[in-house]
Design a protein around this motif. Structure first.
Motif, PDB file in Angstrom:
ATOM      1  N   ALA A  14       0.825  -1.207   0.000  1.00  0.00           N
ATOM      2  CA  ALA A  14       0.000   0.000   0.000  1.00  0.00           C
ATOM      3  C   ALA A  14       0.858   1.255   0.000  1.00  0.00           C
ATOM      4  O   ALA A  14       0.536   2.249  -0.662  1.00  0.00           O
ATOM      5  N   ALA A  15       1.964   1.226   0.737  1.00  0.00           N
ATOM      6  CA  ALA A  15       2.859   2.376   0.763  1.00  0.00           C
ATOM      7  C   ALA A  15       3.457   2.633  -0.616  1.00  0.00           C
ATOM      8  O   ALA A  15       3.559   3.782  -1.066  1.00  0.00           O
ATOM      9  N   ALA A  16       3.860   1.554  -1.304  1.00  0.00           N
ATOM     10  CA  ALA A  16       4.422   1.720  -2.645  1.00  0.00           C
ATOM     11  C   ALA A  16       3.393   2.309  -3.601  1.00  0.00           C
ATOM     12  O   ALA A  16       3.707   3.194  -4.413  1.00  0.00           O
ATOM     13  N   LEU A  17       2.155   1.846  -3.487  1.00  0.00           N
ATOM     14  CA  LEU A  17       1.107   2.369  -4.357  1.00  0.00           C
ATOM     15  C   LEU A  17       0.824   3.844  -4.073  1.00  0.00           C
ATOM     16  O   LEU A  17       0.551   4.624  -4.980  1.00  0.00           O
ATOM     17  N   SER A  18       0.925   4.226  -2.802  1.00  0.00           N
ATOM     18  CA  SER A  18       0.647   5.623  -2.460  1.00  0.00           C
ATOM     19  C   SER A  18       1.664   6.563  -3.102  1.00  0.00           C
ATOM     20  O   SER A  18       1.340   7.703  -3.430  1.00  0.00           O
ATOM     21  N   LEU A  41      -0.604   6.808   2.495  1.00  0.00           N
ATOM     22  CA  LEU A  41       0.759   6.515   2.939  1.00  0.00           C
ATOM     23  C   LEU A  41       0.827   6.428   4.461  1.00  0.00           C
ATOM     24  O   LEU A  41       1.479   5.536   5.021  1.00  0.00           O
ATOM     25  N   SER A  42       0.165   7.348   5.149  1.00  0.00           N
ATOM     26  CA  SER A  42       0.171   7.354   6.611  1.00  0.00           C
ATOM     27  C   SER A  42      -0.436   6.074   7.163  1.00  0.00           C
ATOM     28  O   SER A  42       0.117   5.444   8.074  1.00  0.00           O
ATOM     29  N   LEU A  43      -1.570   5.695   6.602  1.00  0.00           N
ATOM     30  CA  LEU A  43      -2.219   4.465   7.035  1.00  0.00           C
ATOM     31  C   LEU A  43      -1.300   3.265   6.810  1.00  0.00           C
ATOM     32  O   LEU A  43      -1.186   2.377   7.669  1.00  0.00           O
ATOM     33  N   ALA A  44      -0.622   3.251   5.671  1.00  0.00           N
ATOM     34  CA  ALA A  44       0.226   2.107   5.323  1.00  0.00           C
ATOM     35  C   ALA A  44       1.448   1.998   6.228  1.00  0.00           C
ATOM     36  O   ALA A  44       1.763   0.924   6.755  1.00  0.00           O
ATOM     37  N   ILE A  45       2.157   3.131   6.422  1.00  0.00           N
ATOM     38  CA  ILE A  45       3.408   3.063   7.186  1.00  0.00           C
ATOM     39  C   ILE A  45       3.150   2.804   8.668  1.00  0.00           C
ATOM     40  O   ILE A  45       3.821   1.964   9.294  1.00  0.00           O
ATOM     41  N   VAL A  46       2.161   3.509   9.237  1.00  0.00           N
ATOM     42  CA  VAL A  46       1.878   3.282  10.660  1.00  0.00           C
ATOM     43  C   VAL A  46       1.352   1.863  10.868  1.00  0.00           C
ATOM     44  O   VAL A  46       1.676   1.205  11.860  1.00  0.00           O
ATOM     45  N   PHE A  47       0.585   1.383   9.896  1.00  0.00           N
ATOM     46  CA  PHE A  47       0.080   0.020  10.000  1.00  0.00           C
ATOM     47  C   PHE A  47       1.209  -1.003   9.806  1.00  0.00           C
ATOM     48  O   PHE A  47       1.149  -2.117  10.333  1.00  0.00           O
ATOM     49  N   THR A  48       2.229  -0.635   9.052  1.00  0.00           N
ATOM     50  CA  THR A  48       3.414  -1.493   8.935  1.00  0.00           C
ATOM     51  C   THR A  48       4.096  -1.659  10.292  1.00  0.00           C
ATOM     52  O   THR A  48       4.497  -2.769  10.675  1.00  0.00           O
ATOM     53  N   VAL A  49       4.210  -0.557  11.019  1.00  0.00           N
ATOM     54  CA  VAL A  49       4.763  -0.634  12.378  1.00  0.00           C
ATOM     55  C   VAL A  49       3.891  -1.538  13.246  1.00  0.00           C
ATOM     56  O   VAL A  49       4.388  -2.326  14.067  1.00  0.00           O
ATOM     57  N   HIS A  50       2.573  -1.432  13.038  1.00  0.00           N
ATOM     58  CA  HIS A  50       1.635  -2.293  13.764  1.00  0.00           C
ATOM     59  C   HIS A  50       1.940  -3.774  13.492  1.00  0.00           C
ATOM     60  O   HIS A  50       1.964  -4.600  14.419  1.00  0.00           O
ATOM     61  N   PRO A  70      -5.146   2.491  16.190  1.00  0.00           N
ATOM     62  CA  PRO A  70      -5.943   3.727  16.128  1.00  0.00           C
ATOM     63  C   PRO A  70      -5.130   4.924  15.637  1.00  0.00           C
ATOM     64  O   PRO A  70      -5.676   5.840  15.013  1.00  0.00           O
ATOM     65  N   LEU A  71      -3.818   4.905  15.913  1.00  0.00           N
ATOM     66  CA  LEU A  71      -2.978   6.009  15.452  1.00  0.00           C
ATOM     67  C   LEU A  71      -2.941   6.062  13.921  1.00  0.00           C
ATOM     68  O   LEU A  71      -2.943   7.151  13.327  1.00  0.00           O
ATOM     69  N   SER A  72      -2.912   4.901  13.272  1.00  0.00           N
ATOM     70  CA  SER A  72      -2.881   4.877  11.803  1.00  0.00           C
ATOM     71  C   SER A  72      -4.137   5.518  11.222  1.00  0.00           C
ATOM     72  O   SER A  72      -4.074   6.271  10.246  1.00  0.00           O
ATOM     73  N   VAL A  73      -5.277   5.236  11.841  1.00  0.00           N
ATOM     74  CA  VAL A  73      -6.535   5.812  11.364  1.00  0.00           C
ATOM     75  C   VAL A  73      -6.572   7.316  11.646  1.00  0.00           C
ATOM     76  O   VAL A  73      -7.028   8.111  10.804  1.00  0.00           O
ATOM     77  N   LEU A  74      -6.077   7.718  12.803  1.00  0.00           N
ATOM     78  CA  LEU A  74      -6.082   9.138  13.168  1.00  0.00           C
ATOM     79  C   LEU A  74      -5.255   9.965  12.184  1.00  0.00           C
ATOM     80  O   LEU A  74      -5.715  11.003  11.685  1.00  0.00           O
ATOM     81  N   VAL A  75      -4.038   9.517  11.885  1.00  0.00           N
ATOM     82  CA  VAL A  75      -3.160  10.276  10.991  1.00  0.00           C
ATOM     83  C   VAL A  75      -3.720  10.281   9.571  1.00  0.00           C
ATOM     84  O   VAL A  75      -3.710  11.302   8.885  1.00  0.00           O
ATOM     85  N   ALA A  76      -4.222   9.125   9.128  1.00  0.00           N
ATOM     86  CA  ALA A  76      -4.811   9.053   7.792  1.00  0.00           C
ATOM     87  C   ALA A  76      -6.028   9.965   7.687  1.00  0.00           C
ATOM     88  O   ALA A  76      -6.249  10.625   6.667  1.00  0.00           O
ATOM     89  N   THR A  77      -6.815  10.024   8.752  1.00  0.00           N
ATOM     90  CA  THR A  77      -8.015  10.863   8.764  1.00  0.00           C
ATOM     91  C   THR A  77      -7.657  12.331   8.635  1.00  0.00           C
ATOM     92  O   THR A  77      -8.363  13.100   7.957  1.00  0.00           O
ATOM     93  N   PHE A  78      -6.574  12.744   9.269  1.00  0.00           N
ATOM     94  CA  PHE A  78      -6.169  14.147   9.173  1.00  0.00           C
ATOM     95  C   PHE A  78      -5.966  14.568   7.723  1.00  0.00           C
ATOM     96  O   PHE A  78      -6.474  15.604   7.278  1.00  0.00           O
ATOM     97  N   TRP A  79      -5.244  13.752   6.943  1.00  0.00           N
ATOM     98  CA  TRP A  79      -4.985  14.108   5.549  1.00  0.00           C
ATOM     99  C   TRP A  79      -6.243  13.988   4.691  1.00  0.00           C
ATOM    100  O   TRP A  79      -6.431  14.765   3.748  1.00  0.00           O
TER     101      TRP A  79
END
Length: 446
Positions: A14-18, A41-50, A70-79
């Motif tokens: 997903a990060a590569a596609l972004s 990208l935010s959702l992908a990278i933070v979720f990768t850490v997950h 939840p952090l991945s969703v929060l950051v993705a939601t901001f953008w």
């Protein structure tokens, strides 16, 4: 083990596609596509850490997996929320000027933060996002922002029917459901697993919408050439974004007497811009703004727009609302400032007697001054309900007589030089009456 491999692989892909989406956003000069890329990208990278923080794989058991979801969703939601703002918002304009740096800079920040948390997972204990009442407070704010995103994009979809807008509505809805599962579910139980699939569905919805919206060229080769070519005319003719095509078709279907007008004015304006030495990025902005410069006419009643005769004063005032109508319409779907300037100010006059803002002289944006000359020339050399088309010579007399009054003297001088050097190009034939597909034929003639 399934959690580790599934989450990590999907997130990396997903990060590569972004990144590809972000490149497309820069090429298409649409800041909202860049924001969508950052969200994805935010959702992908933070979720990768997950995924990488799965206990007993790379690190010992910690709160990191439960915090990063939840952090991945929060950051993705901001953008996503940023992408729903109008593109003339001061913050959006500030970021738009730096849009080429946004993607690499934000990627570096996310990777650095992720690496730090992998090395020092105990740092997440300072941010108890899974503890009540903070988890519900953060979750509530995130859901509220997503609701705003859904409302704004669905309203936009009702007007324009763009696939990407509906895909964002679906994606944001799935993100809300996944967040509710996170808030209610217990880690590592079946209820907790469900949100992974909802987030995956949100990503798939985004990808599908972007592919439908911006991948509708005749072939993959044409799509890639359109993204990476430096030839402005080739990029326009090969890969007109469907959003602009749809606006062009809707505009010209409203006004039977201006069929092909936007296409011809775009080519005239590009020739004049080249004569004036404008940079390629300015020419690209000029082209995209000019192609839809009359989109505001969609809000004008047909009885006025297609009236077979002279307009009354009241009718003319209604017609003169179309630059503002078009500006309001396009600022809500991601157009940047340069394009918006063309749409709003192409009827301003050098002496300050134009509309809608009575700008004068160099107060008028340069791109709008260029379009003013091209627009009037094409109007004079095209047939109208109440008169026949003028000859090139007759139109040139009027253009020259309005130097320093209606038009920027520099633009008029460049226009005269250009016409004298290439008289065979003026006026362009009315091939564009066949619709946007005829742009290729016009470009070949030009």
């Amino acid at each position: 083990s399934g959690h580790f491999y599934v989450v990590s692989i999907v997130s990396v892909l997903a990060a590569a596609l972004s990144f590809a989406i972000g490149i497309a956003g820069n090429r298409l000069r649409n800041i909202k596509i860049t924001f969508l890329s950052l969200s994805f990208l935010s959702l992908a990278i933070v979720f990768t850490v997950h995924g990488l923080s799965t206990p007993h794989f790379l690190i010992h058991p910690s709160h990191l997996p439960s915090i990063t979801s939840p952090l991945s969703v929060l950051v993705a939601t901001f953008w996503l929320w940023m992408s729903s703002l109008c593109s003339n918002h001061p913050v959006i304009q500030y970021l738009a000027k730096r849009r080429k740096l946004l993607l690499p800079a934000w990627t570096a920040v996310l990777i650095a933060a992720g690496a730090l948390l992998m090395i020092r997972p105990e740092l997440v204990d300072f941010f108890p996002l899974t503890s009540s009442p903070l988890n519900w407070l953060v979750g509530g704010i995130t859901i509220l922002l997503l609701a705003v995103v859904i409302y704004r994009y669905y309203r936009a979809y009702l007007f324009s029917r763009f696939p990407l807008q509906l895909a964002i509505v679906y994606s944001a809805t799935l993100m809300i459901v996944s967040l509710l599962v996170m808030l209610q579910g217990e880690t590592w139980r079946i209820s907790w697993w469900l949100y992974h699939f909802f987030l995956l569905g949100a990503m798939v919805a985004m990808v599908a919408g972007i592919l439908l919206q911006y991948g509708s060229t005749s072939s993959l080769t044409a799509s890639l050439r359109a993204l990476f070519t430096n030839d402005i005319v080739e990029r326009i003719t090969i890969a007109l974004p469907p959003s602009i095509k749809a606006l062009m078709v809707a505009t010209e279907s409203k006004d039977m007497y201006t069929a092909g007008h936007s296409l011809r004015v775009t080519l005239y304006a590009l020739k004049l811009a080249e004569e004036l030495g404008l940079r390629p990025d300015q020419q690209r902005a000029l082209a995209q703004g000019t192609l839809v410069h009359d989109v505001g006419k969609m809000a004008i009643p047909d009885s006025i727009l297609n009236k077979p005769g002279r307009l009354t004063e009241a009718e003319r005032k209604i017609i003169e609302q179309h630059p503002e109508n078009g500006y309001d319409m396009c600022r809500r779907i991601g157009f940047l400032k340069d394009e918006l300037d063309v749409i709003r100010h192409h009827h301003e006059r050098w002496d300050g007697t134009g509309y809608p803002d009575r700008l004068e002289g160099t107060q008028i944006p340069q791109l709008a001054r260029i379009v003013a000359v091209a627009d009037v020339y094409d109007a004079l050399t095209s047939r109208r309900a109440y008169r026949s088309a003028m000859t090139h010579e007759q139109a040139m007399q009027i253009i020259i007589s309005e130097r320093g009054k209606h038009f920027d003297p520099i633009c008029v001088d460049a226009w005269v030089r250009m016409c004298e050097r290439h008289p065979e190009h003026f006026p362009l034939p009315a091939k564009a009456e066949e619709g946007p597909e005829a742009f290729l034929a016009l470009a070949a003639h030009a």
